[in-house]
Design an enzyme around this catalytic site. Sequence first.
Site, mmCIF file in Angstrom:
data_model
loop_
_atom_site.group_PDB
_atom_site.id
_atom_site.type_symbol
_atom_site.label_atom_id
_atom_site.label_comp_id
_atom_site.label_asym_id
_atom_site.label_seq_id
_atom_site.Cartn_x
_atom_site.Cartn_y
_atom_site.Cartn_z
ATOM 1 C CG ASN A 32 -1.940 0.994 1.302
ATOM 2 O OD1 ASN A 32 -1.851 2.000 0.622
ATOM 3 N ND2 ASN A 32 -2.952 0.761 2.114
ATOM 4 N NE ARG A 90 -5.408 3.054 -1.027
ATOM 5 C CZ ARG A 90 -5.051 4.189 -0.450
ATOM 6 N NH1 ARG A 90 -3.941 4.252 0.243
ATOM 7 N NH2 ARG A 90 -5.804 5.249 -0.547
#
Length: 403
Positions: free
Chosen positions: A7, A98
């Site tokens: 992420n 992500r």
Amino acid sequence: MKILVLNAGSSSQKSCLYDIKSLDNIIFPPSPLWEATIDWTVSSNYGLLKVEANDNKITLELPMSYRQMGINTMLNTLKEGETKVINDFSDISVVGHRVVHGGNKFSQAILITEEVKQTIRDLISLAPNHNPAHLEGIESIEKINKDIPQVAVFDTAFHRTIPDYGKIYPIPYEYYEKGIQRYGFHGISHEYVAQRTAEILNPTLDSLKLITCHLGNGCSITAVKDGVSVNTSMGFTPLEGVMMGTRSGSIDPAIVTYLMREYGYDGAKIDKILNKESGLWGISEISGDLRTVLEEMEKGDIKAKLAVEIYINRIQEVICSMLPSLGGLDGLVFTAGVGENSAFIREKICEKLGFLGLKLDTEKNNQFCRDKDIATDDSAVRILVVHTQEDWSIAKQCFGILH
Ligand code: ADP
């Protein structure tokens, strides 16, 4: 199946490794085997890497000059030293990323190919702080083992279902054709908390009208009807919508042209003011961190109090603006740093929304809330606090693609 989640943000890199055998009967997300974060903001000379695994915690300073090397150092702690949880990178079945901006192209998670990478690259102008960091993460993995499948999970994908009348701005149509439209963000979080809310309340997601409030440093509010996003507060960029830590949220666009004309400001200066110097920070002149602003408000600081009042009022206004898209309301859901932890903010937001039929149980609200219904028994609208689990959601989507 070992799933690594990356992420990557402009100033941080969060990562974790899950081991999933099956998704059946999993109600609460399992704890990751390994978790790591790099914070690039602690110093101008180095970034700080923190890793937790096998009940061990390590902290390392990483040179600022070469960020990809920092990511490699982080990844090496998966297979070396006291945080070792795998023997080789080939033990990892898939890496899920992500990705903040997927533009118009992606409505769901997708295996990363050269074409997908090129699209993420093409969208850099729409997400200059994020998409380059995602590419950095993807390329770091390719360098350590190019055979590991990689999946992109997009923050914009959940909002693809917003109808045209909600996503097209009332400016000349030609700009929509050039890609200027409402994309929406925080989609992984809004989708996850809506699904989790349905599990907690027990009906199926396809019969619920929800408003999900993701209140962190960045804040956005989404209307979720029958499981899909039908409206959201963030737009072309994550600047639109409610007031945030350092972002203004929506303002009269003529303020921008006025500042350019009267003060000679250029685009970079305006971007800085609205993204970094506004919001809680801009009004309180103390901090963009709500906890600090609340503390100063308690001590009697007038601007801190004003900042909190504007913050709450903007959220209430945006919650109400979601109602026409839903045609009713079954649940108001709070998530992320502020939404999950500040009983005060939840209480103040709900205070003026009683006319919607929602009643907060103040005792429940003041207890530790995680995945809980905090409305009174006779409240016509449920009020929930749901812990957002973006990494777990990415891991589940990777599992779904590869299984
Ligand atoms: P990000 O958007 O960077 O992921 P978070 O979801 O972690 O951010 O949210 C950070 C925000 O949550 C900060 O403004 C912080 O002050 C706020 N926050 C965290 N805990 C509390 C609390 N107990 N009371 C008020 N605000 C809190």
